[in-house]
Design a protein around this motif. Structure first.
Motif, PDB file in Angstrom:
ATOM      1  N   HIS A 145       0.802  -1.218   0.000  1.00  8.53           N
ATOM      2  CA  HIS A 145       0.000   0.000   0.000  1.00  8.53           C
ATOM      3  C   HIS A 145       0.837   1.272   0.000  1.00  8.53           C
ATOM      4  O   HIS A 145       0.328   2.343  -0.333  1.00  8.53           O
ATOM      5  CB  HIS A 145      -0.922   0.020   1.216  1.00  8.53           C
ATOM      6  N   PHE A 146       2.103   1.160   0.400  1.00  7.46           N
ATOM      7  CA  PHE A 146       2.919   2.358   0.562  1.00  7.46           C
ATOM      8  C   PHE A 146       4.308   2.160  -0.032  1.00  7.46           C
ATOM      9  O   PHE A 146       4.939   1.119   0.182  1.00  7.46           O
ATOM     10  CB  PHE A 146       3.074   2.713   2.043  1.00  7.46           C
ATOM     11  N   ILE A 147       4.752   3.140  -0.780  1.00 10.33           N
ATOM     12  CA  ILE A 147       6.166   3.258  -1.135  1.00 10.33           C
ATOM     13  C   ILE A 147       6.648   4.496  -0.404  1.00 10.33           C
ATOM     14  O   ILE A 147       6.222   5.620  -0.710  1.00 10.33           O
ATOM     15  CB  ILE A 147       6.375   3.373  -2.653  1.00 10.33           C
ATOM     16  N   ASP A 148       7.488   4.304   0.583  1.00 15.26           N
ATOM     17  CA  ASP A 148       7.807   5.377   1.518  1.00 15.26           C
ATOM     18  C   ASP A 148       8.902   6.300   0.969  1.00 15.26           C
ATOM     19  O   ASP A 148       9.433   6.109  -0.123  1.00 15.26           O
ATOM     20  CB  ASP A 148       8.216   4.781   2.864  1.00 15.26           C
ATOM     21  N   ASN A 149       9.232   7.296   1.770  1.00 18.67           N
ATOM     22  CA  ASN A 149      10.148   8.359   1.350  1.00 18.67           C
ATOM     23  C   ASN A 149      11.490   7.802   0.878  1.00 18.67           C
ATOM     24  O   ASN A 149      12.118   6.975   1.548  1.00 18.67           O
ATOM     25  CB  ASN A 149      10.393   9.332   2.506  1.00 18.67           C
ATOM     26  N   ALA A 150      11.910   8.264  -0.292  1.00 14.79           N
ATOM     27  CA  ALA A 150      13.228   7.937  -0.860  1.00 14.79           C
ATOM     28  C   ALA A 150      13.458   6.443  -1.049  1.00 14.79           C
ATOM     29  O   ALA A 150      14.600   5.990  -1.113  1.00 14.79           O
ATOM     30  CB  ALA A 150      14.355   8.546  -0.006  1.00 14.79           C
ATOM     31  N   ALA A 151      12.375   5.672  -1.181  1.00 10.64           N
ATOM     32  CA  ALA A 151      12.517   4.219  -1.305  1.00 10.64           C
ATOM     33  C   ALA A 151      13.387   3.824  -2.495  1.00 10.64           C
ATOM     34  O   ALA A 151      14.185   2.888  -2.414  1.00 10.64           O
ATOM     35  CB  ALA A 151      11.145   3.559  -1.415  1.00 10.64           C
ATOM     36  N   PHE A 152      13.220   4.513  -3.628  1.00 13.05           N
ATOM     37  CA  PHE A 152      14.001   4.225  -4.834  1.00 13.05           C
ATOM     38  C   PHE A 152      14.777   5.463  -5.297  1.00 13.05           C
ATOM     39  O   PHE A 152      15.160   5.561  -6.463  1.00 13.05           O
ATOM     40  CB  PHE A 152      13.084   3.728  -5.949  1.00 13.05           C
ATOM     41  N   ASN A 153      15.002   6.385  -4.416  1.00 18.96           N
ATOM     42  CA  ASN A 153      15.718   7.610  -4.754  1.00 18.96           C
ATOM     43  C   ASN A 153      17.112   7.304  -5.308  1.00 18.96           C
ATOM     44  O   ASN A 153      17.838   6.472  -4.764  1.00 18.96           O
ATOM     45  CB  ASN A 153      15.852   8.473  -3.489  1.00 18.96           C
ATOM     46  N   GLY A 154      17.451   7.935  -6.417  1.00 19.94           N
ATOM     47  CA  GLY A 154      18.796   7.793  -6.961  1.00 19.94           C
ATOM     48  C   GLY A 154      19.085   6.468  -7.632  1.00 19.94           C
ATOM     49  O   GLY A 154      20.257   6.134  -7.863  1.00 19.94           O
ATOM     50  N   TYR A 173      10.268  12.066  -2.484  1.00 16.96           N
ATOM     51  CA  TYR A 173      11.527  11.631  -3.113  1.00 16.96           C
ATOM     52  C   TYR A 173      11.521  10.146  -3.493  1.00 16.96           C
ATOM     53  O   TYR A 173      12.585   9.567  -3.748  1.00 16.96           O
ATOM     54  CB  TYR A 173      12.732  11.889  -2.188  1.00 16.96           C
ATOM     55  N   ALA A 174      10.357   9.515  -3.543  1.00 11.23           N
ATOM     56  CA  ALA A 174      10.293   8.054  -3.720  1.00 11.23           C
ATOM     57  C   ALA A 174      11.066   7.578  -4.943  1.00 11.23           C
ATOM     58  O   ALA A 174      11.769   6.563  -4.892  1.00 11.23           O
ATOM     59  CB  ALA A 174       8.834   7.604  -3.814  1.00 11.23           C
ATOM     60  N   PHE A 175      10.929   8.281  -6.069  1.00 13.59           N
ATOM     61  CA  PHE A 175      11.609   7.893  -7.312  1.00 13.59           C
ATOM     62  C   PHE A 175      12.484   9.019  -7.851  1.00 13.59           C
ATOM     63  O   PHE A 175      12.783   9.050  -9.040  1.00 13.59           O
ATOM     64  CB  PHE A 175      10.577   7.487  -8.365  1.00 13.59           C
ATOM     65  N   ARG A 176      12.876   9.937  -7.012  1.00 17.76           N
ATOM     66  CA  ARG A 176      13.676  11.066  -7.483  1.00 17.76           C
ATOM     67  C   ARG A 176      14.953  10.573  -8.162  1.00 17.76           C
ATOM     68  O   ARG A 176      15.619   9.663  -7.709  1.00 17.76           O
ATOM     69  CB  ARG A 176      14.045  11.981  -6.317  1.00 17.76           C
ATOM     70  N   GLU A 177      15.252  11.169  -9.290  1.00 21.77           N
ATOM     71  CA  GLU A 177      16.468  10.899 -10.054  1.00 21.77           C
ATOM     72  C   GLU A 177      16.573   9.448 -10.501  1.00 21.77           C
ATOM     73  O   GLU A 177      17.662   8.869 -10.546  1.00 21.77           O
ATOM     74  CB  GLU A 177      17.714  11.315  -9.262  1.00 21.77           C
ATOM     75  N   CYS A 178      15.442   8.858 -10.842  1.00 20.78           N
ATOM     76  CA  CYS A 178      15.451   7.574 -11.563  1.00 20.78           C
ATOM     77  C   CYS A 178      15.562   7.933 -13.040  1.00 20.78           C
ATOM     78  O   CYS A 178      14.553   8.043 -13.748  1.00 20.78           O
ATOM     79  CB  CYS A 178      14.192   6.772 -11.259  1.00 20.78           C
ATOM     80  N   LEU A 179      16.760   8.129 -13.493  1.00 21.85           N
ATOM     81  CA  LEU A 179      17.015   8.769 -14.783  1.00 21.85           C
ATOM     82  C   LEU A 179      16.540   7.964 -15.978  1.00 21.85           C
ATOM     83  O   LEU A 179      16.282   8.524 -17.047  1.00 21.85           O
ATOM     84  CB  LEU A 179      18.518   9.051 -14.921  1.00 21.85           C
ATOM     85  N   LYS A 180      16.406   6.630 -15.836  1.00 18.97           N
ATOM     86  CA  LYS A 180      16.019   5.776 -16.963  1.00 18.97           C
ATOM     87  C   LYS A 180      14.540   5.379 -16.950  1.00 18.97           C
ATOM     88  O   LYS A 180      14.071   4.733 -17.890  1.00 18.97           O
ATOM     89  CB  LYS A 180      16.875   4.505 -16.966  1.00 18.97           C
ATOM     90  N   LEU A 181      13.811   5.747 -15.913  1.00 16.96           N
ATOM     91  CA  LEU A 181      12.402   5.362 -15.795  1.00 16.96           C
ATOM     92  C   LEU A 181      11.585   6.045 -16.890  1.00 16.96           C
ATOM     93  O   LEU A 181      11.576   7.262 -17.005  1.00 16.96           O
ATOM     94  CB  LEU A 181      11.874   5.766 -14.420  1.00 16.96           C
TER      95      LEU A 181
END
Length: 326
Positions: A145-154, A173-181
């Motif tokens: 139910h939750f993807i928390d803060n910065a879980a996939f950051n960088g 920031y969960a997906f911040r800077e996932c450059l290829k997404l």
């Protein structure tokens, strides 16, 4: 004496385990394990396939040999390669239901792919933060139910992830800077998206909302998403937060009838040429556009609202206000 008993119990338990491992429906049937602690014959912590688990208590008094466990981290914090979080881990006569993962469990490891089986309820804070070799994530658990803060950051190489239908919150920031997404689909039950959630996802070209449960596209959420061209904001959303799409590649945006506010720089520094706004009352708008931009942007509104936009204190700056064509 108690310590000696625990050691003997651990040896006896280990002797009941085969040396091979196989998977069936996400359940690890058997394998080679190492124990860190044992109490009354029951492992308190153990690792298998380079994942450390912690026993967090019995699942049910009806089934006394069934316990809950959480994945704590990769062995020696140096996990490499594909990662599978199973539904169950079996050790001799004991079954451990894996229902959670610790915060920062695999942060800055060399994990390359992730599969999370049924049972886990959330991806916790910093779980895969800065895993710069991670490319794919498959969430098989509809219970997440939750993807928390910065879980996939960088995670700069992350190309794909599916968000389960039961998803309710995507953290800051969960997906911040996932450059290829390249693509993200927001499921219908999502009620909150945090600031900076998809900031600097420079390859993101497809953004689909299947929900209108949240009210705001938060600040800096899609800033610098350079490949994003067209976005349709769902009904129910009333605010575009500060810099929410700033410096993105947006050419066109569709705003719902519920739109009320566009905060400062939400759409600034973009090549936008068309705004489709279904709100009958012109939304309040903070500074966003230069006069040169206003001159070329086409504003499409309901036929009955054209005059209201043309006389509005902000929207009158756009000379190209026209009715939405059916």
């Amino acid at each position: 004496m108690k310590k000696l008993y625990n050691i003997i119990a651990a040896i006896a338990l280990a002797s009941a385990i085969t040396a091979s491992a196989q998977s069936d429906g996400g359940e690890v049937i058997a394998g080679v394990y190492t124990y860190s602690a044992v109490q009354n014959g029951v492992p308190l912590s153990f690792h298998h396939n380079h994942i450390v688990y912690e026993n967090i208590g019995q699942s049910s008094v009806i089934a006394p040999n069934v316990f809950k466990a959480k994945a704590i981290w990769g062995t020696d914090h140096q996990f490499k390669g594909p990662l599978v979080i199973p539904t169950h881990v079996r050790i001799g006569i004991y079954t451990f239901d894996v229902d959670r993962i610790s915060s920062a469990a695999f942060q800055q490891t060399e994990v390359t792919s992730v599969v999370i089986k049924a049972g886990v309820h959330s991806i916790p804070q910093n779980c895969f933060n800065f895993c710069d070799k991670l490319e794919t994530v498959r969430l098989e658990s509809s219970d997440i139910h939750f993807i928390d803060n910065a879980a996939f950051n960088g995670c700069i190489k992350l190309r794909s992830i599916n968000l389960p239908a039961g998803m309710k919150r995507i953290g800051d920031y969960a997906f911040r800077e996932c450059l290829k997404l390249e693509e993200i689909i927001i499921p219908k039950n999502v009620a909150e998206i945090g600031p900076y959630a998809f900031n600097r996802c420079k390859s993101l070209r497809s953004l689909t909302f299947h929900t209108g449960h949240f009210r705001t596209i938060p600040e800096y959420c899609f800033q610098t998403c350079e490949s994003l061209r067209d976005v349709k904001i769902p009904e129910g959303v009333s605010t575009l937060g500060e810099c929410s799409f700033n410096q993105s590649g947006l050419r066109s945006i569709t705003l719902p009838s519920t739109m009320r506010r566009i905060e400062s720089n939400a759409l600034s520094e973009t090549p936008i040429t068309d705004i489709y706004c279904h709100a009958m009352t012109p939304p309040w708008v903070a500074p966003n556009f230069t006069y040169e931009q206003c001159a070329v942007i086409r504003v499409h509104v309901p036929a009955a609202a054209v005059e209201a936009y043309r006389t509005d204190s902000f929207w009158h700056n756009f000379p190209n206000i026209m009715k939405i064509e059916d």
